[in-house]
Every structure is written in structure tokens, then in C-alpha cells.
Design a protein around this motif. Structure first.
Motif, mmCIF file in Angstrom:
data_model
loop_
_atom_site.group_PDB
_atom_site.id
_atom_site.type_symbol
_atom_site.label_atom_id
_atom_site.label_comp_id
_atom_site.label_asym_id
_atom_site.label_seq_id
_atom_site.Cartn_x
_atom_site.Cartn_y
_atom_site.Cartn_z
ATOM 1 N N HIS A 180 0.796 -1.225 0.000
ATOM 2 C CA HIS A 180 0.000 0.000 0.000
ATOM 3 C C HIS A 180 0.826 1.270 0.000
ATOM 4 C CE1 HIS A 180 -4.084 -1.333 0.096
ATOM 5 N NE2 HIS A 180 -3.851 -2.159 1.080
ATOM 6 N N ASP A 181 2.162 1.156 0.034
ATOM 7 C CA ASP A 181 2.978 2.359 0.080
ATOM 8 C C ASP A 181 2.931 3.109 -1.248
ATOM 9 O OD1 ASP A 181 3.830 2.225 2.687
ATOM 10 O OD2 ASP A 181 5.454 0.849 2.198
ATOM 11 N N GLY A 182 3.181 4.418 -1.194
ATOM 12 C CA GLY A 182 3.171 5.220 -2.397
ATOM 13 C C GLY A 182 1.754 5.395 -2.907
ATOM 14 N N HIS A 183 1.611 5.441 -4.214
ATOM 15 C CA HIS A 183 0.298 5.627 -4.828
ATOM 16 C C HIS A 183 0.321 4.949 -6.181
ATOM 17 C CE1 HIS A 183 -3.557 7.347 -5.653
ATOM 18 N NE2 HIS A 183 -3.119 7.966 -6.731
ATOM 19 N N CYS A 184 -0.829 4.534 -6.659
ATOM 20 C CA CYS A 184 -0.905 4.003 -8.014
ATOM 21 C C CYS A 184 -2.225 4.412 -8.651
ATOM 22 C CB CYS A 184 -0.720 2.493 -8.055
ATOM 23 S SG CYS A 184 -1.907 1.534 -7.116
ATOM 24 N N MET A 185 -2.211 4.493 -9.962
ATOM 25 C CA MET A 185 -3.399 4.841 -10.734
ATOM 26 C C MET A 185 -3.272 4.207 -12.107
ATOM 27 S SD MET A 185 -2.640 8.812 -11.808
ATOM 28 C CE MET A 185 -1.878 9.299 -10.257
ATOM 29 N N LEU A 186 -4.306 4.338 -12.904
ATOM 30 C CA LEU A 186 -4.273 3.817 -14.263
ATOM 31 C C LEU A 186 -4.032 4.947 -15.253
ATOM 32 C CD1 LEU A 186 -7.307 1.363 -14.122
ATOM 33 C CD2 LEU A 186 -4.892 0.752 -14.200
ATOM 34 N N LEU A 187 -3.368 4.593 -16.317
ATOM 35 C CA LEU A 187 -3.111 5.510 -17.411
ATOM 36 C C LEU A 187 -3.613 4.842 -18.681
ATOM 37 C CD1 LEU A 187 0.262 7.328 -18.037
ATOM 38 C CD2 LEU A 187 -0.820 6.049 -19.867
ATOM 39 N N ILE A 188 -4.421 5.556 -19.446
ATOM 40 C CA ILE A 188 -4.898 5.046 -20.730
ATOM 41 C C ILE A 188 -4.234 5.852 -21.835
ATOM 42 C CG2 ILE A 188 -6.913 4.793 -22.238
ATOM 43 C CD1 ILE A 188 -8.600 4.290 -19.790
ATOM 44 N N ALA A 189 -3.516 5.173 -22.712
ATOM 45 C CA ALA A 189 -2.808 5.837 -23.808
ATOM 46 C C ALA A 189 -2.558 4.822 -24.915
ATOM 47 C CB ALA A 189 -1.491 6.441 -23.323
ATOM 48 N N ASP A 190 -2.454 5.315 -26.150
ATOM 49 C CA ASP A 190 -2.262 4.382 -27.258
ATOM 50 C C ASP A 190 -0.890 3.722 -27.168
ATOM 51 O OD1 ASP A 190 -0.364 5.538 -29.622
ATOM 52 O OD2 ASP A 190 -1.295 7.163 -28.483
ATOM 53 N N ASN A 191 -0.824 2.509 -27.652
ATOM 54 C CA ASN A 191 0.364 1.674 -27.492
ATOM 55 C C ASN A 191 1.592 2.249 -28.181
ATOM 56 O OD1 ASN A 191 2.053 -0.961 -28.410
ATOM 57 N ND2 ASN A 191 1.027 -1.309 -26.461
ATOM 58 N N GLN A 192 1.426 2.820 -29.353
ATOM 59 C CA GLN A 192 2.575 3.337 -30.093
ATOM 60 C C GLN A 192 3.237 4.507 -29.359
ATOM 61 O OE1 GLN A 192 1.128 4.223 -34.043
ATOM 62 N NE2 GLN A 192 1.655 2.187 -34.814
ATOM 63 N N SER A 193 2.419 5.404 -28.820
ATOM 64 C CA SER A 193 2.976 6.540 -28.071
ATOM 65 C C SER A 193 3.708 6.056 -26.824
ATOM 66 C CB SER A 193 1.865 7.514 -27.676
ATOM 67 O OG SER A 193 1.284 8.112 -28.811
ATOM 68 N N MET A 194 3.158 5.038 -26.169
ATOM 69 C CA MET A 194 3.797 4.494 -24.974
ATOM 70 C C MET A 194 5.139 3.868 -25.315
ATOM 71 S SD MET A 194 2.012 5.169 -22.281
ATOM 72 C CE MET A 194 2.747 4.047 -21.095
ATOM 73 N N GLU A 195 5.210 3.129 -26.399
ATOM 74 C CA GLU A 195 6.465 2.489 -26.783
ATOM 75 C C GLU A 195 7.536 3.532 -27.112
ATOM 76 O OE1 GLU A 195 7.259 -0.529 -26.403
ATOM 77 O OE2 GLU A 195 5.266 -1.272 -25.900
ATOM 78 N N ARG A 196 7.122 4.638 -27.775
ATOM 79 C CA ARG A 196 8.082 5.712 -28.065
ATOM 80 C C ARG A 196 8.580 6.341 -26.768
ATOM 81 N NH1 ARG A 196 4.562 6.864 -32.506
ATOM 82 N NH2 ARG A 196 3.481 8.446 -31.263
ATOM 83 N N LEU A 197 7.662 6.510 -25.796
ATOM 84 C CA LEU A 197 8.050 7.056 -24.492
ATOM 85 C C LEU A 197 9.055 6.144 -23.809
ATOM 86 C CD1 LEU A 197 7.648 9.054 -22.089
ATOM 87 C CD2 LEU A 197 5.785 7.548 -21.340
ATOM 88 N N PHE A 198 8.789 4.840 -23.835
ATOM 89 C CA PHE A 198 9.695 3.875 -23.204
ATOM 90 C C PHE A 198 11.076 3.879 -23.875
ATOM 91 C CE2 PHE A 198 5.806 1.189 -21.926
ATOM 92 C CZ PHE A 198 5.656 1.942 -20.771
ATOM 93 N N ASP A 199 11.089 3.976 -25.203
ATOM 94 C CA ASP A 199 12.369 4.015 -25.914
ATOM 95 C C ASP A 199 13.199 5.215 -25.458
ATOM 96 O OD1 ASP A 199 11.778 1.747 -27.318
ATOM 97 O OD2 ASP A 199 11.076 2.799 -29.123
ATOM 98 N N GLN A 200 12.557 6.361 -25.322
ATOM 99 C CA GLN A 200 13.261 7.570 -24.892
ATOM 100 C C GLN A 200 13.747 7.439 -23.454
ATOM 101 O OE1 GLN A 200 10.404 10.656 -25.644
ATOM 102 N NE2 GLN A 200 10.900 10.786 -27.825
ATOM 103 N N MET A 201 12.914 6.838 -22.604
ATOM 104 C CA MET A 201 13.299 6.652 -21.203
ATOM 105 C C MET A 201 14.470 5.691 -21.093
ATOM 106 S SD MET A 201 9.535 6.532 -19.394
ATOM 107 C CE MET A 201 10.178 5.844 -17.878
ATOM 108 N N ASN A 202 14.481 4.652 -21.904
ATOM 109 C CA ASN A 202 15.588 3.689 -21.880
ATOM 110 C C ASN A 202 16.897 4.328 -22.309
ATOM 111 O OD1 ASN A 202 14.600 1.232 -20.900
ATOM 112 N ND2 ASN A 202 13.558 0.790 -22.833
ATOM 113 N N ILE A 203 16.820 5.228 -23.278
ATOM 114 C CA ILE A 203 18.022 5.924 -23.734
ATOM 115 C C ILE A 203 18.595 6.777 -22.609
ATOM 116 C CG2 ILE A 203 18.873 7.731 -25.284
ATOM 117 C CD1 ILE A 203 16.844 6.688 -27.366
ATOM 118 N N VAL A 204 17.697 7.480 -21.907
ATOM 119 C CA VAL A 204 18.128 8.355 -20.810
ATOM 120 C C VAL A 204 18.716 7.544 -19.665
ATOM 121 C CG1 VAL A 204 17.361 9.984 -19.047
ATOM 122 C CG2 VAL A 204 16.513 10.187 -21.397
#
Length: 400
Positions: A180-204
Motif C-alpha cells: 500500500h505504500d506510495g500511490h498508483c493509478m491507471l493511465l490510458i494511452a495508445d500503445n505506439q505513443s507508450m512504446e516511443r516514451l519507453f524508448d526515450q526513457m531507456n536511452i536516458v
């Protein structure tokens, strides 16, 4: 879509209890073919409005199925949920002793169950927490984790594609050893945009020598994080059942103050993403293993009973507030519920024609441990009072 933030803190009963969506209100929601549905990532005004209606429908249903502290008090000025003496004092001043007592009882129950979970499971595995969340949601109680688990389940059941539903988990590393620590929620977003976000995060993150086996995570200031999401995910929608909020990405003010007001998050957090298809579902055997541990511990059984009693109180007071009777009569029934005098409340409901509350008490008499035929000092039963008041609904239910 407009930002939707259903706030119940201004609606209080005699005990100062913010109320959940009542079961009476749920029964009036559209059903079957008329029920709202997910229209996809459309830019048409009518589709955006339908998506908003659909997501609010799902969140309301989730909060009725999984009840927790957020139905009692969501006060970001208090280190919540907390049993710190200073927070309990402040909560008593703001919300009254009844609410404080209910929060304390529920949190102590959580602590007991979480301790047993910690003893038997590896919490470093993200999927493992879902065992606890599934157990809690199955039993109708819990806060952000179980509510998010149930909300995702409801979205999938309603036909929302799994690959656009993501769980966002915020963990404060100073206090991150329970589900129960922290917080969590749901995010709805198209798969392609999410994958691009993940690619950028992995680079960083790779620049700092960090590699992720599954989905990438990131540690940063939450206001900067929400700005990043808003910038990279054009059709993003936040779904937060704990805080009873549906907010489209383009409708979110990403200043630190607004992020705190909306989600209770401030400062630096470690944030992780979990896709709906990232892990295998929790099996019945995994759930039953934990259930056996709970049933075999007397303190855990008592903790479950205490938590479920708080859930009953929350639902009952929500139904009282939604009933169409005079305020002074609502207050009388509320006082009886607050004292756990359910037999008295049952007779009062029969006489005052608070029929939705009566039905709940009737249906849960065994768990609430009172006699349907109790008479009190007057010698009159609920049926007697129903006949005096001409309450045909109660007369029919009691077979009179």
C-alpha cells in the motif's frame, strides 16, 4: 472530455463522514445497451463525452465494489494513511472521532494483513503485489492498489483493449516495503505513443548504467514526470479510483501545487509502468495460498472482521445520505449505525421509510450480527413499525 473530480468532502452526515456512491444511485445507472462504452481515441466531441461518461461509470462501480480509507477521508494535509498521533489528532479535529476511529480500525487491519503477506511473499516482484490486491478486492476492501486492480479488471471486462491500459506505480523510497505504500493509478494511452516514451526513457536511463528487464522506470520529481507524460502522450487519460478522478492529459495542470491537489503526490518518486499483458494473471492457487495463511491466523481473522465492519458502516451511511427522508431522521439512523446498534437502525428504517438502508441491513444481518425480529424496549419489531408507518416495502420483505 472535461476533467472530472468527484469530491465528497463537502457532503457530510452527523459524523462528518464523506460518502461513497450509494447503492441506490448505482441502481439508477444505465444498464445493458444503454450503458456507456469506450469509443476509442476519437476526437469527435460526442465520443469524448461518451468516454468520460464511461470512465466515470467504471470508477463509480469500482469504488462501490472496493471500499477503503478514501471513502472516509482523503486529506492530503495529513500524512495519509497514517496512525501517527499528530495525524490522528488533526483528523479528529477536522473530521470528528467517529471517522478517526474508523480510519484507525481499518489501517490497523491493513497492517496485520500486510505483515502476513510480507512474511510469505517477495515484494520485490511487481506481480506479487497483485496477489494481495486480488485478495483485497475479492473481499470488497482496500485502497489505491486493490481499487486500481479492480478498476483495470472492470475496464478489460467492458471491452477496453488491454494494450492501452497501464498501471502507474509511485513509490517513495523512504517508505516502500508494503503493497500500500506510495500511490498508483491507471493511465490510458495508445500503445505506439507508450512504446516511443519507453524508448526515450531507456536511452536516458542507459546513460546512467540502468537497464530494465521489463518496462522501464524512472525516478524524478512528480510534476516534471506528469509534464513529460503530457508532452509525449497526446491522447493520455488518467484514471484514479482512489481519488475518484478522471483527468485527460490535456486538462491537467502540471504545476507542483496542482499535482498535489489532484493526486496527493509531491517531490521525488520512483515511478514504474506495468502493462496489462506484462505478467500472467494471478492463479487461484496463488490466491488460495494467501487465503489459507489469513484463515490460520486469529489476529488476521479479527483484522478482516474489523475492516469489513468499517466497509459496512461506509456503505450504510452512504445509503442514509442518499435516502429521501428528513435530515433529522437521517441523523437518528446515523447515530445508531455509529454505535453499532444495527437492530435499532433496522427498526428506525422500517418506520422512517429509509428502504434502501433497510434492504442493506436485511441482506447483511448475519454479518452485522443482529436479530431481524429484535424489539428493543418498546416491544415493537421492525414489522410492527412498518405496519404503523404503512411501509408496504418493508411489510413485503418481512412477509407480513
Amino acid at each position: 472530455m472535461q476533467a472530472s473530480a468527484s469530491q465528497s468532502s463537502d457532503s457530510k452526515t452527523a459524523h462528518g463522514l464523506p460518502l461513497p456512491t450509494s447503492e441506490a444511485a448505482q441502481s439508477n445507472r444505465p444498464k445493458s445497451i444503454d450503458a456507456p462504452c469506450w469509443r476509442g481515441f476519437s476526437t469527435r466531441v460526442e465520443d469524448i463525452a461518451e468516454n468520460d461518461r464511461f470512465l466515470n461509470h467504471v470508477v463509480a462501480a469500482t469504488r462501490n465494489e472496493v471500499v477503503g480509507n478514501s471513502h472516509l477521508v482523503t486529506d492530503f494535509g495529513i500524512h495519509y494513511p497514517s496512525l501517527n498521533p499528530i495525524d490522528l489528532v488533526r483528523m479528529t479535529l477536522h473530521r470528528g472521532p467517529f471517522v478517526t476511529g474508523q480510519v484507525k480500525k481499518m489501517n490497523l487491519g491493513y497492517q496485520c494483513l500486510q505483515e502476513i503477506f510480507r512474511q510469505n511473499h517477495d515484494l520485490s516482484n511487481i506481480r506479487t503485489s497483485d496477489i494481495y490486491f486480488k485478495f483485497s478486492s475479492k473481499n470488497g476492501f482496500g485502497d489505491c492498489g486493490p481499487q486500481v486492480y479492480q478498476c483495470r479488471k472492470n475496464l478489460l471486462k467492458a471491452g477496453v483493449p488491454a494494450d492501452i491500459i497501464w498501471v502507474l506505480q509511485f513509490a517513495n523510497r523512504r517508505n516502500s516495503d508494503t503493497p500500500h505504500d506510495g500511490h498508483c493509478m491507471l493511465l490510458i494511452a495508445d500503445n505506439q505513443s507508450m512504446e516511443r516514451l519507453f524508448d526515450q526513457m531507456n536511452i536516458v536511463t542507459a546513460k546512467y548504467g540502468v537497464e530494465y528487464k521489463n518496462r522501464p522506470g524512472i525516478a524524478m520529481d512528480v510534476a516534471d514526470f506528469f509534464f513529460l507524460l503530457q508532452e509525449k502522450l497526446p491522447n493520455l487519460i488518467f484514471v484514479d479510483p482512489f481519488n475518484d478522478r478522471i483527468i485527460p492529459g490535456n486538462g491537467l495542470n502540471t504545476t507542483s501545487v496542482e499535482i498535489f491537489l489532484n493526486f496527493g503526490l509531491r517531490g521525488n518518486y520512483s515511478v514504474s509502468f506495468t502493462g496489462s499483458n506484462d505478467y500472467l494473471p494471478i492463479s487461484d492457487d496463488e490466491l488460495e495460498f494467501f487465503e489459507r495463511k489469513i484463515k490460520g491466523d486469529k489476529e488476521a481473522v479479527k483484522a478482516m472482521q474489523d475492516i469489513k465492519m468499517v466497509v459496512h458502516n461506509i456503505k450504510l451511511i452512504g445509503l442514509i445520505d442518499a435516502s429521501e427522508i428528513a435530515l433529522r431522521l437521517k441523523q437518528k439512523i446515523t447515530v445508531s449505525i455509529g454505535k453499532s446498534e444495527f437492530g435499532l437502525a433496522f427498526r428506525q428504517c422500517a418506520y422512517y421509510k429509509a428502504n434502501s438502508v433497510f434492504d442493506y441491513l436485511y441482506d447483511h444481518a448475519g454479518e452485522l450480527d443482529f436479530d431481524l425480529n429484535s424489539s428493543g424496549n418498546s416491544g415493537n419489531t421492525a414489522l410492527d413499525y412498518a405496519k404503523k408507518a404503512g411501509n408496504s416495502h418493508v411489510i413485503a420483505r418481512l412477509g407480513g
